[in-house]
Design a protein around this motif. Sequence first.
Motif, PDB file in Angstrom:
ATOM      1  N   SER A 172       0.734  -1.028   0.061  1.00 62.85           N
ATOM      2  CA  SER A 172      -0.028   0.080   0.053  1.00 62.85           C
ATOM      3  C   SER A 172       0.880   1.222   0.139  1.00 62.85           C
ATOM      4  O   SER A 172       0.299   2.383  -0.268  1.00 62.85           O
ATOM      5  CB  SER A 172      -0.941  -0.086   1.314  1.00 62.85           C
ATOM      6  OG  SER A 172      -0.158   0.045   2.351  1.00 62.85           O
ATOM      7  N   GLU A 173       2.216   1.061   0.297  1.00 61.35           N
ATOM      8  CA  GLU A 173       3.005   2.170   0.271  1.00 61.35           C
ATOM      9  C   GLU A 173       3.074   2.998  -1.079  1.00 61.35           C
ATOM     10  O   GLU A 173       3.535   4.084  -1.121  1.00 61.35           O
ATOM     11  CB  GLU A 173       4.500   1.910   0.804  1.00 61.35           C
ATOM     12  CG  GLU A 173       4.501   1.591   2.550  1.00 61.35           C
ATOM     13  CD  GLU A 173       4.023   2.373   3.207  1.00 61.35           C
ATOM     14  OE1 GLU A 173       4.263   3.827   2.831  1.00 61.35           O
ATOM     15  OE2 GLU A 173       3.477   2.272   4.434  1.00 61.35           O
ATOM     16  N   VAL A 174       3.043   2.161  -2.050  1.00 60.64           N
ATOM     17  CA  VAL A 174       2.725   2.596  -3.580  1.00 60.64           C
ATOM     18  C   VAL A 174       1.932   3.963  -3.649  1.00 60.64           C
ATOM     19  O   VAL A 174       1.980   4.630  -4.557  1.00 60.64           O
ATOM     20  CB  VAL A 174       2.641   1.623  -4.593  1.00 60.64           C
ATOM     21  CG1 VAL A 174       3.513   0.508  -4.633  1.00 60.64           C
ATOM     22  CG2 VAL A 174       1.051   1.016  -4.600  1.00 60.64           C
ATOM     23  N   TYR A 175       0.815   4.081  -2.765  1.00 62.08           N
ATOM     24  CA  TYR A 175      -0.132   5.150  -2.666  1.00 62.08           C
ATOM     25  C   TYR A 175       0.451   6.455  -1.940  1.00 62.08           C
ATOM     26  O   TYR A 175      -0.266   7.298  -2.075  1.00 62.08           O
ATOM     27  CB  TYR A 175      -1.239   4.566  -2.034  1.00 62.08           C
ATOM     28  CG  TYR A 175      -1.922   3.636  -2.896  1.00 62.08           C
ATOM     29  CD1 TYR A 175      -2.424   3.572  -4.052  1.00 62.08           C
ATOM     30  CD2 TYR A 175      -2.387   2.291  -2.261  1.00 62.08           C
ATOM     31  CE1 TYR A 175      -3.019   2.435  -4.875  1.00 62.08           C
ATOM     32  CE2 TYR A 175      -3.000   1.267  -2.944  1.00 62.08           C
ATOM     33  CZ  TYR A 175      -3.170   1.480  -4.092  1.00 62.08           C
ATOM     34  OH  TYR A 175      -3.940   0.415  -4.683  1.00 62.08           O
ATOM     35  N   GLY A 176       1.537   6.222  -1.119  1.00 61.99           N
ATOM     36  CA  GLY A 176       2.213   7.205  -0.576  1.00 61.99           C
ATOM     37  C   GLY A 176       1.063   7.738   0.703  1.00 61.99           C
ATOM     38  O   GLY A 176       0.576   6.889   1.375  1.00 61.99           O
ATOM     39  N   ASP A 177       1.162   9.046   0.733  1.00 61.04           N
ATOM     40  CA  ASP A 177       0.244  10.003   1.552  1.00 61.04           C
ATOM     41  C   ASP A 177      -0.957  10.121   0.856  1.00 61.04           C
ATOM     42  O   ASP A 177      -0.924  11.266  -0.091  1.00 61.04           O
ATOM     43  CB  ASP A 177       0.905  10.877   2.097  1.00 61.04           C
ATOM     44  CG  ASP A 177       0.055  11.763   3.347  1.00 61.04           C
ATOM     45  OD1 ASP A 177      -1.209  11.203   3.823  1.00 61.04           O
ATOM     46  OD2 ASP A 177       0.570  12.742   3.764  1.00 61.04           O
TER      47      ASP A 177
END
Length: 317
Positions: free
Chosen positions: A123-128
């Motif tokens: 899910s870190e591919v979505y960043g903030d």
Amino acid sequence: MIRDYNLRKRVMVTGGAGFLGSHLIDRLLERGDEVLCVDNFFTGAKDNIQHQLANPHFEVIRHDINNPLFVEVDEIYNLACPASPIHYQHDPVQTTKTSVHGSINMLGLAKRVGAKIFQASTSEVYGDPDVHPQTEDYWGNVNPIGPRSCYDEGKRCAETLFFDYHRQHRLRIKVARIFNTYGPRMHPADGRVVSNFIMQALRNEPITLYGDGLQTRSFCYVDDLVSGFIALMDSADEVTGPINLGNPGEFTIRELAEKVVTLTDSKSELVFKPLPQDDPKQRRPDIGRAQSQLGWQPSVPLEEGLKRTIDYFRTFA
């Protein structure tokens, strides 16, 4: 292709001695596969796979996927990469290499032997994120030069590589975007919120929250996530992903801390510290694609999963 003369599927799990990898290996062996665990043991632990070492259908290789590997397998689950900020920021260059060079090596292996290959994205591919909840069509809001970039951008580049191999070489790929997951065999000092809170609560130490504690996360129990992995790998070839795998139940970090204190009967108090750079304010998966394409959704409630996880961590407190 799977060989006709061997009824057991040969499955390789990179990062197999880690938290998620070891649970996946248990499930694959339970259903009758031959499993090869590949791990360099940077964050993985032999204790996580110790109970399988006597299994004649299980094998372990100490290997770093930044170097090529030549084996014969039918399926590859590529889970190798430090996943907690403490570990992936320890050697950020190596973290990026593992996502990029490691993916190239595993994709090359899959191409040579005709294997189907699964990528544990994040899910870190979505960043903030500016979009909530996050759907797979959202391209993300990621800082490309921050302290988390080695992991975030490394995983984004890995997805690029997987889809280019799929388009250019017709490779059978599966890409899962994993949201916060917890359960037994998490590293007690991995710096992630569930393990941090449980260890601090069991020791009656102050529980550290960053910011105001109102940022939200969604927590998926490991058994549910592994079921999602296997459902995606076993799905039709045209189902490539990316597919979000996580629990859409959303909780504030403060709510999680309070729940852990209650379940551990702890005397810990909550303390607040500044929010780290690029820490996302909201994180919740839209799992509509997983529900429709895989028939998958999580079933373990947060309280039940936390109780099982707390029981595991009591031995470390």
